[in-house]
Design an enzyme around this catalytic site. Structure first.
Site, PDB file in Angstrom:
ATOM      1  N   HIS A 193      10.521  -0.328   3.853  1.00 52.33           N
ATOM      2  CA  HIS A 193      10.258   0.890   3.060  1.00 52.33           C
ATOM      3  C   HIS A 193      11.371   1.232   2.065  1.00 52.33           C
ATOM      4  O   HIS A 193      11.258   2.257   1.374  1.00 52.33           O
ATOM      5  CB  HIS A 193      10.022   2.085   3.986  1.00 52.33           C
ATOM      6  CG  HIS A 193       8.662   2.078   4.612  1.00 52.33           C
ATOM      7  ND1 HIS A 193       7.506   2.131   3.869  1.00 52.33           N
ATOM      8  CD2 HIS A 193       8.272   1.999   5.910  1.00 52.33           C
ATOM      9  CE1 HIS A 193       6.454   2.087   4.688  1.00 52.33           C
ATOM     10  NE2 HIS A 193       6.902   2.007   5.924  1.00 52.33           N
ATOM     11  N   ASP A 212      16.075   4.455  12.698  1.00 53.96           N
ATOM     12  CA  ASP A 212      15.532   4.945  11.424  1.00 53.96           C
ATOM     13  C   ASP A 212      15.550   6.483  11.314  1.00 53.96           C
ATOM     14  O   ASP A 212      14.928   7.179  12.128  1.00 53.96           O
ATOM     15  CB  ASP A 212      14.086   4.476  11.240  1.00 53.96           C
ATOM     16  CG  ASP A 212      13.928   2.966  11.308  1.00 53.96           C
ATOM     17  OD1 ASP A 212      14.762   2.297  11.951  1.00 53.96           O
ATOM     18  OD2 ASP A 212      12.960   2.451  10.726  1.00 53.96           O
TER      19      ASP A 212
END
Ligand SMILES: [Fe+2]
Ligand SMILES: [Fe+2]
Length: 310
Positions: A107, A15
């Site tokens: 997200h 990420d």
């Protein structure tokens, strides 16, 4: 890890968190481009313009990278825009840095503009196991210039996560569909619980997935291995500022924990950034993983400044 014509070499970044993560990846890849001039390949090689980096007003960092060539580069981008979601501008920036495929996670919806552009974002994949009419795509097949096809699928876990469709059924069916198109299938499994990750990985290896990268915890695990011919790591980690709380600012994080009053998270900053990534090599015919190497590299902005002063 020598690259040959019978294998495809893939680089996967954990990420990316905020600007520190985006710029760390940009500099990591630009360093490779400078050293590996003419050898570096992406799925859209030729479109990549290194000069465009000069439009960004910061000095590139220096990483101690090892020389490598990659045929395909994937990054998880769910936190790439100020820690939450992905703006269209940052999607385009990351494409320009040389990323061929962007996976995501829970997200990905945090920047509302995602709904304006996700259906046309050809490199972006959102988790597959959302309800059927969810915008965007949960898997894609990419084709390299030699005709090699790479299937990529992104899925969410269900332990300590918001409820989504079962990866054990809908995602398994999608893996089988991709395997009918190409022997090379890559999974980004975005999940919290280690046991769920290990178990789903073994399940995927029985469906002949080529590589399985866990994401979401932002903490890189040291368990990279090959399971049933499938490259595996429980979590690839994150790219971003090292001295925070999994990429976010310590002060706001500690306030949230101690007061239990919601406070807006901020992205961590600082001189030291980290690159967490994994490289795998996969046989083009069998789809079997040949090797896996975990990457954890640090770069210090201060050191860069010292070198400039010399
Ligand atoms: Fe994340
Ligand atoms: Fe996540």
């Amino acid at each position: 890890m020598a690259n040959n014509n019978n294998t495809v070499k893939i680089l996967f970044f954990g990420d990316l968190v905020g600007r520190p993560g985006r710029f760390a990846v940009r500099d990591y890849l630009s360093g490779k481009l400078k050293v590996e001039s003419g050898k570096f390949q992406t799925a859209e090689s030729g479109k990549l313009k290194v000069e465009s980096f000069s439009t960004i007003d910061c000095q590139p960092l220096i990483f101690n990278f090892q020389l490598s060539t990659f045929n395909f580069i994937i990054a998880n981008v769910e936190n790439a825009s100020h820690g939450f979601g992905l703006t269209e501008k940052n999607y385009n920036d990351l494409s320009e840095y040389g990323i061929d495929c962007m996976t995501s996670g829970n997200h990905i919806w945090d920047k509302k503009e995602i709904f304006n552009y996700i259906n046309g974002a050809e490199k972006l994949i959102r988790p597959f196991n959302y309800p059927e009419d969810t915008q965007g795509q949960g898997s894609r097949v990419f084709e390299l210039h030699d005709g090699t096809k790479i299937g990529v699928i992104n899925a969410l876990g269900r332990v300590f996560m918001s409820p989504v469709d079962s990866q054990w059924t809908v995602v398994a069916e999608e893996i089988k569909r991709l395997k009918d198109i190409t022997p090379i299938v890559i999974m980004d499994f975005h999940a919290e619980a280690t046991a769920e990750k290990v178990c789903f990985a073994k399940f995927c290896s029985e469906l002949c997935v080529s590589a399985f990268f866990g994401t979401h915890t932002h903490v890189q695990t040291a368990d990279e291995q090959i399971i049933n011919n499938m490259a595996y790591i429980t979590d690839a980690g994150f790219c971003g500022a090292k001295d925070g709380v999994i990429g976010m600012d310590y002060k706001t994080s500690v306030n949230r924990f101690t007061t239990v009053v919601p406070e807006r998270y901020d992205v961590a900053d600082g001189n030291v950034v980290q690159i967490n990534a994994v490289e795998v090599e996969i046989d083009k015919v069998s789809g079997h993983a040949v090797s896996i190497r975990r990457i954890f590299e640090l770069a210090d902005k201060n050191k860069k400044e010292e070198e400039n002063e010399r």
